[in-house]
Design a protein around this motif. Structure first.
Motif, PDB file in Angstrom:
ATOM      1  N   ALA A   1      -6.866  -1.196   9.687  1.00 15.36           N
ATOM      2  CA  ALA A   1      -7.727  -1.419  10.831  1.00 15.36           C
ATOM      3  C   ALA A   1      -8.901  -2.294  10.410  1.00 15.36           C
ATOM      4  O   ALA A   1      -9.247  -2.347   9.223  1.00 15.36           O
ATOM      5  CB  ALA A   1      -8.224  -0.090  11.391  1.00 15.36           C
ATOM      6  N   PRO A   2      -9.543  -2.987  11.348  1.00 16.56           N
ATOM      7  CA  PRO A   2     -10.677  -3.848  11.005  1.00 16.56           C
ATOM      8  C   PRO A   2     -11.757  -3.091  10.245  1.00 16.56           C
ATOM      9  O   PRO A   2     -12.174  -2.010  10.658  1.00 16.56           O
ATOM     10  CB  PRO A   2     -11.184  -4.320  12.363  1.00 16.56           C
ATOM     11  CG  PRO A   2      -9.978  -4.274  13.238  1.00 16.56           C
ATOM     12  CD  PRO A   2      -9.208  -3.072  12.778  1.00 16.56           C
ATOM     13  N   GLY A   3     -12.185  -3.648   9.127  1.00 20.19           N
ATOM     14  CA  GLY A   3     -13.220  -3.028   8.320  1.00 20.19           C
ATOM     15  C   GLY A   3     -12.756  -1.871   7.468  1.00 20.19           C
ATOM     16  O   GLY A   3     -13.568  -1.287   6.736  1.00 20.19           O
ATOM     17  N   MET A   4     -11.480  -1.531   7.542  1.00 16.13           N
ATOM     18  CA  MET A   4     -10.948  -0.402   6.798  1.00 16.13           C
ATOM     19  C   MET A   4     -10.048  -0.871   5.661  1.00 16.13           C
ATOM     20  O   MET A   4      -9.573  -1.997   5.647  1.00 16.13           O
ATOM     21  CB  MET A   4     -10.144   0.516   7.723  1.00 16.13           C
ATOM     22  CG  MET A   4     -10.929   1.107   8.891  1.00 16.13           C
ATOM     23  SD  MET A   4     -12.149   2.333   8.367  1.00 16.13           S
ATOM     24  CE  MET A   4     -13.649   1.367   8.502  1.00 16.13           C
ATOM     25  N   GLU A   5      -9.826   0.011   4.708  1.00 17.46           N
ATOM     26  CA  GLU A   5      -8.912  -0.293   3.617  1.00 17.46           C
ATOM     27  C   GLU A   5      -7.474  -0.118   4.083  1.00 17.46           C
ATOM     28  O   GLU A   5      -7.201   0.573   5.070  1.00 17.46           O
ATOM     29  CB  GLU A   5      -9.195   0.614   2.416  1.00 17.46           C
ATOM     30  CG  GLU A   5      -8.912   2.089   2.681  1.00 17.46           C
ATOM     31  CD  GLU A   5      -9.274   2.971   1.499  1.00 17.46           C
ATOM     32  OE1 GLU A   5     -10.204   2.621   0.760  1.00 17.46           O
ATOM     33  OE2 GLU A   5      -8.611   4.018   1.316  1.00 17.46           O
ATOM     34  N   ARG A   6      -6.558  -0.759   3.376  1.00 15.17           N
ATOM     35  CA  ARG A   6      -5.157  -0.607   3.705  1.00 15.17           C
ATOM     36  C   ARG A   6      -4.721   0.825   3.411  1.00 15.17           C
ATOM     37  O   ARG A   6      -5.007   1.373   2.346  1.00 15.17           O
ATOM     38  CB  ARG A   6      -4.314  -1.601   2.922  1.00 15.17           C
ATOM     39  CG  ARG A   6      -2.863  -1.650   3.368  1.00 15.17           C
ATOM     40  CD  ARG A   6      -2.182  -2.920   2.881  1.00 15.17           C
ATOM     41  NE  ARG A   6      -2.782  -4.106   3.466  1.00 15.17           N
ATOM     42  CZ  ARG A   6      -2.291  -5.331   3.334  1.00 15.17           C
ATOM     43  NH1 ARG A   6      -1.179  -5.533   2.643  1.00 15.17           N
ATOM     44  NH2 ARG A   6      -2.917  -6.355   3.891  1.00 15.17           N
ATOM     45  N   GLU A   7      -4.006   1.412   4.355  1.00 10.28           N
ATOM     46  CA  GLU A   7      -3.676   2.824   4.315  1.00 10.28           C
ATOM     47  C   GLU A   7      -2.166   3.037   4.318  1.00 10.28           C
ATOM     48  O   GLU A   7      -1.441   2.443   5.119  1.00 10.28           O
ATOM     49  CB  GLU A   7      -4.308   3.531   5.522  1.00 10.28           C
ATOM     50  CG  GLU A   7      -3.986   5.003   5.660  1.00 10.28           C
ATOM     51  CD  GLU A   7      -4.502   5.578   6.961  1.00 10.28           C
ATOM     52  OE1 GLU A   7      -4.899   6.760   6.967  1.00 10.28           O
ATOM     53  OE2 GLU A   7      -4.523   4.843   7.974  1.00 10.28           O
ATOM     54  N   PHE A   8      -1.707   3.901   3.440  1.00 16.76           N
ATOM     55  CA  PHE A   8      -0.300   4.261   3.391  1.00 16.76           C
ATOM     56  C   PHE A   8       0.103   5.038   4.634  1.00 16.76           C
ATOM     57  O   PHE A   8      -0.632   5.906   5.102  1.00 16.76           O
ATOM     58  CB  PHE A   8      -0.020   5.098   2.143  1.00 16.76           C
ATOM     59  CG  PHE A   8       1.330   5.751   2.133  1.00 16.76           C
ATOM     60  CD1 PHE A   8       2.480   5.003   1.920  1.00 16.76           C
ATOM     61  CD2 PHE A   8       1.459   7.113   2.326  1.00 16.76           C
ATOM     62  CE1 PHE A   8       3.728   5.598   1.908  1.00 16.76           C
ATOM     63  CE2 PHE A   8       2.702   7.723   2.312  1.00 16.76           C
ATOM     64  CZ  PHE A   8       3.833   6.957   2.100  1.00 16.76           C
ATOM     65  N   VAL A   9       1.284   4.744   5.157  1.00 13.47           N
ATOM     66  CA  VAL A   9       1.806   5.438   6.326  1.00 13.47           C
ATOM     67  C   VAL A   9       3.091   6.193   5.993  1.00 13.47           C
ATOM     68  O   VAL A   9       3.183   7.406   6.185  1.00 13.47           O
ATOM     69  CB  VAL A   9       2.072   4.471   7.494  1.00 13.47           C
ATOM     70  CG1 VAL A   9       2.657   5.228   8.687  1.00 13.47           C
ATOM     71  CG2 VAL A   9       0.789   3.755   7.892  1.00 13.47           C
ATOM     72  N   ALA A  10       4.090   5.481   5.483  1.00 14.75           N
ATOM     73  CA  ALA A  10       5.380   6.095   5.194  1.00 14.75           C
ATOM     74  C   ALA A  10       6.147   5.237   4.210  1.00 14.75           C
ATOM     75  O   ALA A  10       5.923   4.035   4.107  1.00 14.75           O
ATOM     76  CB  ALA A  10       6.195   6.280   6.478  1.00 14.75           C
ATOM     77  N   ALA A  11       7.065   5.867   3.479  1.00 14.14           N
ATOM     78  CA  ALA A  11       7.886   5.148   2.523  1.00 14.14           C
ATOM     79  C   ALA A  11       9.288   5.735   2.493  1.00 14.14           C
ATOM     80  O   ALA A  11       9.490   6.912   2.817  1.00 14.14           O
ATOM     81  CB  ALA A  11       7.268   5.199   1.122  1.00 14.14           C
ATOM     82  N   ILE A  12      10.228   4.907   2.080  1.00  7.29           N
ATOM     83  CA  ILE A  12      11.599   5.354   1.905  1.00  7.29           C
ATOM     84  C   ILE A  12      12.130   4.723   0.624  1.00  7.29           C
ATOM     85  O   ILE A  12      12.010   3.519   0.411  1.00  7.29           O
ATOM     86  CB  ILE A  12      12.470   5.009   3.138  1.00  7.29           C
ATOM     87  CG1 ILE A  12      13.874   5.603   2.994  1.00  7.29           C
ATOM     88  CG2 ILE A  12      12.523   3.506   3.383  1.00  7.29           C
ATOM     89  CD1 ILE A  12      14.642   5.629   4.314  1.00  7.29           C
ATOM     90  N   THR A  13      12.691   5.548  -0.244  1.00  7.94           N
ATOM     91  CA  THR A  13      13.162   5.076  -1.533  1.00  7.94           C
ATOM     92  C   THR A  13      14.598   4.588  -1.447  1.00  7.94           C
ATOM     93  O   THR A  13      15.253   4.684  -0.408  1.00  7.94           O
ATOM     94  CB  THR A  13      13.035   6.180  -2.587  1.00  7.94           C
ATOM     95  OG1 THR A  13      13.821   7.315  -2.189  1.00  7.94           O
ATOM     96  CG2 THR A  13      11.585   6.606  -2.750  1.00  7.94           C
ATOM     97  N   ALA A  14      15.106   4.085  -2.571  1.00  7.15           N
ATOM     98  CA  ALA A  14      16.418   3.440  -2.590  1.00  7.15           C
ATOM     99  C   ALA A  14      17.544   4.328  -3.092  1.00  7.15           C
ATOM    100  O   ALA A  14      18.582   4.445  -2.454  1.00  7.15           O
ATOM    101  CB  ALA A  14      16.356   2.169  -3.429  1.00  7.15           C
ATOM    102  N   ARG A  15      17.352   4.963  -4.250  1.00  8.64           N
ATOM    103  CA  ARG A  15      18.428   5.715  -4.852  1.00  8.64           C
ATOM    104  C   ARG A  15      17.922   6.969  -5.542  1.00  8.64           C
ATOM    105  O   ARG A  15      17.315   6.885  -6.613  1.00  8.64           O
ATOM    106  CB  ARG A  15      19.182   4.826  -5.847  1.00  8.64           C
ATOM    107  CG  ARG A  15      18.298   4.095  -6.839  1.00  8.64           C
ATOM    108  CD  ARG A  15      19.124   3.255  -7.787  1.00  8.64           C
ATOM    109  NE  ARG A  15      18.269   2.744  -8.849  1.00  8.64           N
ATOM    110  CZ  ARG A  15      17.926   3.438  -9.941  1.00  8.64           C
ATOM    111  NH1 ARG A  15      18.369   4.667 -10.116  1.00  8.64           N
ATOM    112  NH2 ARG A  15      17.129   2.883 -10.843  1.00  8.64           N
ATOM    113  N   PRO A  16      18.197   8.134  -4.983  1.00  8.58           N
ATOM    114  CA  PRO A  16      18.732   8.319  -3.637  1.00  8.58           C
ATOM    115  C   PRO A  16      17.685   8.017  -2.574  1.00  8.58           C
ATOM    116  O   PRO A  16      16.513   7.803  -2.905  1.00  8.58           O
ATOM    117  CB  PRO A  16      19.130   9.790  -3.634  1.00  8.58           C
ATOM    118  CG  PRO A  16      18.112  10.425  -4.525  1.00  8.58           C
ATOM    119  CD  PRO A  16      17.893   9.428  -5.637  1.00  8.58           C
TER     120      PRO A  16
END
Length: 127
Positions: free
Chosen positions: A40-55
């Motif tokens: 968001a403007p003026g904010m730091e980049r924030e983690f939301v979700a992730a999905i790995t590869a194997r498994p």
């Protein structure tokens, strides 16, 4: 270099839903960990979700858990983020990211572990 293109952002009222998609280039997409971040403007980049590869495993920020769902389709080189019950505080530019090195779940939440980023797509949630 992996090319990532996000789509699906837009304006939605609080309580509504959006589905973001990220299309990736490359022949080895299935081996990449993928993540969604927002800023968001003026904010730091924030983690939301992730999905790995194997498994394949999923990992969510507390703010996203229960409302957002990340998924991937390796045959189509895409990763998606289904966002339900959206809130005004979800308003941000959402970025898709690819992780070509590393596989631990905890590391999936760290922006520095991703080496490819899309241009972002705007999500605006009105009250």
């Amino acid at each position: 270099q992996v090319q990532l293109v996000e789509s699906g952002g837009g304006l939605v009222q609080a309580g509504g839903s959006l589905r973001l998609s990220c299309a990736a280039s490359g022949r080895t997409f299935s081996s990449y960990g993928m993540g969604w971040f927002r800023q968001a403007p003026g904010m730091e980049r924030e983690f939301v979700a992730a999905i790995t590869a194997r498994p394949t495993r999923t990992y969510y920020a507390d703010s996203a858990r229960g409302r957002f769902t990340i998924s991937r389709d390796n045959a189509k080189n895409t990763v998606s983020l289904q966002m339900n019950s959206l809130k005004p505080e979800d308003t941000a530019v959402y970025y898709c990211a690819a992780r070509t090195v590393g596989s631990n779940v905890v590391g999936s939440a760290l922006p520095g572990n991703y080496d490819n980023w899309g241009q972002g797509t705007q999500v605006t949630v009105s009250p």
